[in-house]
Motif scaffolding. Structure first.
Motif, PDB file in Angstrom:
ATOM      1  N   LYS A   1       0.831  -1.208   0.000  1.00 20.80           N
ATOM      2  CA  LYS A   1       0.000   0.000   0.000  1.00 20.80           C
ATOM      3  C   LYS A   1       0.869   1.263   0.000  1.00 20.80           C
ATOM      4  O   LYS A   1       0.720   2.131  -0.869  1.00 20.80           O
ATOM      5  CB  LYS A   1      -0.910   0.030   1.247  1.00 20.80           C
ATOM      6  CG  LYS A   1      -1.796  -1.192   1.396  1.00 20.80           C
ATOM      7  CD  LYS A   1      -2.704  -1.067   2.603  1.00 20.80           C
ATOM      8  CE  LYS A   1      -1.979  -1.082   3.940  1.00 20.80           C
ATOM      9  NZ  LYS A   1      -1.354  -2.360   4.278  1.00 20.80           N
ATOM     10  N   SER A   2       1.762   1.339   0.977  1.00 25.50           N
ATOM     11  CA  SER A   2       2.594   2.550   1.080  1.00 25.50           C
ATOM     12  C   SER A   2       3.458   2.727  -0.154  1.00 25.50           C
ATOM     13  O   SER A   2       3.640   3.844  -0.644  1.00 25.50           O
ATOM     14  CB  SER A   2       3.481   2.478   2.315  1.00 25.50           C
ATOM     15  OG  SER A   2       2.694   2.385   3.469  1.00 25.50           O
ATOM     16  N   THR A   3       3.994   1.629  -0.663  1.00 28.39           N
ATOM     17  CA  THR A   3       4.836   1.715  -1.858  1.00 28.39           C
ATOM     18  C   THR A   3       4.034   2.296  -3.020  1.00 28.39           C
ATOM     19  O   THR A   3       4.515   3.184  -3.737  1.00 28.39           O
ATOM     20  CB  THR A   3       5.372   0.323  -2.223  1.00 28.39           C
ATOM     21  OG1 THR A   3       6.017  -0.233  -1.076  1.00 28.39           O
ATOM     22  CG2 THR A   3       6.364   0.398  -3.361  1.00 28.39           C
TER      23      THR A   3
ATOM     24  N   PRO B   1       2.198  11.089   4.963  1.00 26.18           N
ATOM     25  CA  PRO B   1       2.907   9.803   4.964  1.00 26.18           C
ATOM     26  C   PRO B   1       2.520   8.968   6.189  1.00 26.18           C
ATOM     27  O   PRO B   1       1.954   9.509   7.142  1.00 26.18           O
ATOM     28  CB  PRO B   1       4.384  10.190   5.028  1.00 26.18           C
ATOM     29  CG  PRO B   1       4.449  11.637   5.297  1.00 26.18           C
ATOM     30  CD  PRO B   1       3.087  12.218   5.264  1.00 26.18           C
ATOM     31  N   GLU B   2       2.842   7.676   6.145  1.00 35.64           N
ATOM     32  CA  GLU B   2       2.522   6.862   7.314  1.00 35.64           C
ATOM     33  C   GLU B   2       3.496   7.192   8.437  1.00 35.64           C
ATOM     34  O   GLU B   2       4.662   7.524   8.173  1.00 35.64           O
ATOM     35  CB  GLU B   2       2.521   5.369   6.969  1.00 35.64           C
ATOM     36  CG  GLU B   2       3.889   4.773   6.688  1.00 35.64           C
ATOM     37  CD  GLU B   2       3.799   3.286   6.347  1.00 35.64           C
ATOM     38  OE1 GLU B   2       4.672   2.818   5.611  1.00 35.64           O
ATOM     39  OE2 GLU B   2       2.859   2.617   6.822  1.00 35.64           O
ATOM     40  N   ASN B   3       3.042   7.112   9.650  1.00 41.79           N
ATOM     41  CA  ASN B   3       3.825   7.544  10.814  1.00 41.79           C
ATOM     42  C   ASN B   3       4.593   8.819  10.517  1.00 41.79           C
ATOM     43  O   ASN B   3       5.798   8.824  10.535  1.00 41.79           O
ATOM     44  CB  ASN B   3       4.843   6.485  11.240  1.00 41.79           C
ATOM     45  CG  ASN B   3       4.194   5.156  11.473  1.00 41.79           C
ATOM     46  OD1 ASN B   3       3.117   5.098  12.034  1.00 41.79           O
ATOM     47  ND2 ASN B   3       4.831   4.101  11.021  1.00 41.79           N
TER      48      ASN B   3
ATOM     49  N   LEU C   1      -3.658   9.885   1.776  1.00 43.90           N
ATOM     50  CA  LEU C   1      -3.444   9.690   3.201  1.00 43.90           C
ATOM     51  C   LEU C   1      -3.030   8.253   3.470  1.00 43.90           C
ATOM     52  O   LEU C   1      -3.759   7.311   3.163  1.00 43.90           O
ATOM     53  CB  LEU C   1      -4.735   9.987   3.971  1.00 43.90           C
ATOM     54  CG  LEU C   1      -5.430  11.320   3.653  1.00 43.90           C
ATOM     55  CD1 LEU C   1      -6.791  11.401   4.336  1.00 43.90           C
ATOM     56  CD2 LEU C   1      -4.560  12.491   4.072  1.00 43.90           C
ATOM     57  N   ASP C   2      -1.846   8.077   4.035  1.00 44.15           N
ATOM     58  CA  ASP C   2      -1.385   6.727   4.355  1.00 44.15           C
ATOM     59  C   ASP C   2      -1.728   6.451   5.816  1.00 44.15           C
ATOM     60  O   ASP C   2      -1.095   6.988   6.716  1.00 44.15           O
ATOM     61  CB  ASP C   2       0.121   6.621   4.108  1.00 44.15           C
ATOM     62  CG  ASP C   2       0.567   5.181   3.918  1.00 44.15           C
ATOM     63  OD1 ASP C   2      -0.235   4.274   4.209  1.00 44.15           O
ATOM     64  OD2 ASP C   2       1.718   4.974   3.477  1.00 44.15           O
ATOM     65  N   GLU C   3      -2.722   5.637   6.024  1.00 41.71           N
ATOM     66  CA  GLU C   3      -3.229   5.301   7.364  1.00 41.71           C
ATOM     67  C   GLU C   3      -3.484   6.548   8.206  1.00 41.71           C
ATOM     68  O   GLU C   3      -2.812   6.799   9.205  1.00 41.71           O
ATOM     69  CB  GLU C   3      -2.244   4.365   8.064  1.00 41.71           C
ATOM     70  CG  GLU C   3      -2.027   3.129   7.228  1.00 41.71           C
ATOM     71  CD  GLU C   3      -1.283   2.041   7.980  1.00 41.71           C
ATOM     72  OE1 GLU C   3      -1.234   2.112   9.216  1.00 41.71           O
ATOM     73  OE2 GLU C   3      -0.780   1.133   7.321  1.00 41.71           O
ATOM     74  N   PRO C   4      -4.500   7.324   7.792  1.00 39.03           N
ATOM     75  CA  PRO C   4      -4.726   8.616   8.442  1.00 39.03           C
ATOM     76  C   PRO C   4      -5.111   8.514   9.912  1.00 39.03           C
ATOM     77  O   PRO C   4      -4.874   9.446  10.673  1.00 39.03           O
ATOM     78  CB  PRO C   4      -5.862   9.236   7.635  1.00 39.03           C
ATOM     79  CG  PRO C   4      -6.525   8.099   6.944  1.00 39.03           C
ATOM     80  CD  PRO C   4      -5.452   7.093   6.696  1.00 39.03           C
TER      81      PRO C   4
HETATM   82 MG   LIG Z   1       2.267   1.147   4.885  1.00 38.08          MG
END
Ligand SMILES: [Mg+2]
Ligand SMILES: Nc1ncnc2c1ncn2[C@@H]1O[C@H](COP(=O)(O)OP(=O)(O)OP(=O)(O)O)[C@@H](O)[C@H]1O
Lengths: 315, 280
Positions: free
Chosen positions: B50-52, B88-90, B164-167
């Motif tokens: 997902k993030s990639t 981004p995530e975290n 949004l990556d894991e908002p």
């Molecule tokens: Mg991710």
């Protein structure tokens, strides 16, 4: 309850969206963006308290000037200038390497670089902003160190003048004037300005080179070790090259090889004009401009090389 | 045909593993279209890519094969990111900046400045509930507060598309509720949202369409209600129904060809319970 929140946020968004037109047109290169990154980098370095180096410098100068009362004033001023300019050269170089080495790797590790480059910011602008921040930091440091240096030198000069005038109060007018002039001449000379400029440019060159190394280095330690290595080779290479040229006929291949070496290991000895200044020898304008141009050229080349590597880099 | 907000075609990403012969395929031959104005959820287990995928869409990671476009512009071009906000995530920002300074920095990067930026910063700090913490350095922010400042940062330039990556990762239930409400608001304003998540209940609540990634490949994709509807079942929720009524209904069902699968007391959700209990 939930509806209330919705309406509030709704209004806020409407107000902000309708009051002004959406996006301003994107520009391929924007100095405002570079400036934002520069200011940010300078803030970062300031808040990391790198300026403590300057405090050490001031203490060193003031401390050493206390021990020098026993010399004649010529010797004293000479040593003071020698120590100050030498320390300035080392401290700015150190600052350049240490401050730059962690700049980009840290951003990548913390993923702050994602947030920045996800905005419409070209990678070149990001790098230019970073290096400009360091160069600004170095400029401020050099100015502060120069100010401390000039202040200490001025105070010693005044002290020496004071004693001279007191000791020679009985001497004829012309003799006193000559003595005063001699003190003044051995304290300040105009060549300190180009000398310090060159020290600054050497630091700039080292910062840009560190930036370049840090774009492909895997750790900060690696960058700093490589830079320490380059620093020493850089100071020795001119001698080595002369020796090499004497031993080998200067064919085309030798010349190319030497050019590559000169690019990787800049001739840092060329930036050492301190000895001349201390000795009171005038630095010729030609030599100054040649060295200054060399410094600017190296700084630009290394920044471009850094950009080149950074563009291809997987973040 | 309208131009898609995001178009991903034949996207493959292979990460080489240094000093090893094998490599990691993070994304396999992915095709994806996000239409303007919809909320699209990219779902999948940890490490499914997902993030990639999101990073490639934003031009932060280069694809091995295939291409991605934002509003018809190639992701590799800087201009493609003009109208995009990314969380981004975290997310992790400069520790030494305060919340306010962080927003100012990102605003400047988007070409904003002056009174307009100042106003926008106040608006956003208020919106994400960080007005009180505006002068505090981010080094002292909690995880949820970082997530909120990250969201504010993504919205600073009125983007047309939000990625949004894991908002809601790390945000408390009330904050997570607010973020979901905010996403709904944004959608009403015609802003496209692409988000990744593995919190299925939350995704179900806000997404118009979802795609499910498994091991880098898209295994399901479509409108949410179509994907999760069970065609031959219907739910009936009654209030104050007597036992006799319920028995009658079951009897009626048995006489036609239908079958009552389950009969239970309605429950509130844990989320609603939590929000009630912690409401200030
Ligand atoms: Mg991710
Ligand atoms: N820079 C990288 N180098 C090597 N492999 C990577 C890199 N980034 C991601 N990967 C690999 O790609 C795969 C997908 O990772 P990705 O971060 O996209 O997963 P994800 O779906 O976001 O997972 P999560 O839900 O945990 O965030 C993983 O196997 C991961 O190890």
């Amino acid at each position: 309850m939930s509806n209330e929140i919705d309406n509030l946020t709704l209004e806020r968004f409407d107000a902000s969206a309708s009051a002004r037109p959406m996006q301003t047109r994107h520009r391929a290169f924007s100095l405002a963006r570079v400036r934002a990154i520069t200011v940010n980098t300078l803030t970062e370095l300031t808040r990391l308290k790198v300026f403590y180096v300057l405090l050490v410098f001031a203490l060193l100068l003031i401390g050493s000037s206390i021990f020098m009362a026993q010399f004649t004033f010529q010797q004293e001023f000479q040593i003071l200038k020698d120590v100050s300019l030498g320390a300035m050269s080392i401290f700015t170089s150190l600052l350049a390497i240490v401050a730059t080495a962690r700049l980009i790797p840290q951003d990548i590790e913390d993923r702050t670089v994602y947030t920045i480059l996800a905005k419409p910011v070209p990678r070149l602008e990001y790098l230019l902003g970073k290096i400009a921040g360091v160069l600004l930091l170095l400029a401020i440091s050099t100015l502060v160190m120069s100010a401390v240096f000039v202040l200490v030198l001025y105070m010693r000069e005044q002290a020496v003048l004071h004693t001279t005038i007191r000791q020679m109060s009985a001497a004829p007018r012309e003799q006193l004037d000559a003595a005063v002039r001699a003190v003044r001449a051995s304290a300040f000379n105009i060549d300190m300005v180009p000398g310090i400029t060159i020290i600054y440019l050497k630091a700039c060159l080292l910062a840009a080179l560190t930036l370049f190394v840090s774009t492909f280095a895997t750790t900060n330690i690696f960058t700093i070790v490589v830079m320490a290595f380059i620093y020493f080779i850089g100071h020795l290479q001119a001698t080595a090259r002369e020796y090499w040229l004497q031993a080998h006929a200067s064919g085309l291949i030798t010349k190319i090889f030497l050019a590559v070496v000169a690019l990787l290991f800049p001739d840092l000895q060329a930036f050492n004009l301190v000895d001349d200044i201390v000795a009171g020898t005038a630095i010729s304008l030609g030599l100054f401009f040649k060295t200054a141009l060399l410094g600017i050229f190296y700084t630009a080349i290394y920044t471009l090389l850094a950009a080149f590597v950074f563009y291809g880099k997987e973040l | 045909m309208t131009e898609p907000a995001i178009a991903v075609r034949g996207l493959t990403k292979i990460f080489p593993v240094p000093f090893h012969r094998q490599s990691i395929t993070a994304v396999r031959d992915l095709d994806l279209r996000v239409e303007p104005g919809e909320v699209f959820g990219l779902l999948g287990p940890n490490g499914s890519g997902k993030s990639t995928t999101l990073k490639i869409i934003l031009g932060l990671v280069s694809p091995t094969r295939g291409r991605t476009e934002i509003f018809g512009r190639d992701s590799r071009l800087v201009e493609s990111r003009v109208a995009v906000g990314f969380l981004p995530e975290n997310p992790y920002f400069y520790k030494y900046l305060t919340g306010e300074e962080t927003l100012r920095f990102f605003g400047r990067l988007c070409g904003l400045g002056g009174a307009r930026l100042r106003e926008r910063i106040n608006e956003l700090l208020d919106l994400v509930g960080l007005t009180k913490a505006r002068k505090q350095r981010l080094g002292t922010y909690s995880k949820g507060m970082l997530q909120r400042i990250g969201l504010a940062q993504a919205l600073i330039h009125h983007p047309k598309l939000l990625v949004l990556d894991e908002p809601t990762a790390g945000v408390d239930p009330a904050g997570s509720r607010e973020i979901r409400d905010l996403i709904r608001d944004l959608r009403h304003r015609g802003i496209t949202v692409l988000l990744s998540s593995h919190l299925l209940a939350q995704a179900q609540e806000i997404c118009d369409r979802v795609g499910i990634l498994a091991d880098g490949a898209l295994v399901r994709e479509g409108r949410l209600e179509e994907l999760i509807a069970i065609e031959n079942q219907t739910e009936l929720v009654l209030e104050n129904a007597s036992g006799t009524l319920l028995n009658e209904i079951e009897g009626l069902a048995a006489r036609s060809n239908a079958r009552v699968i389950e009969r239970r007391k309605s429950t509130t959700t844990l989320e609603r319970l939590f929000l009630e209990a912690t409401k200030k």
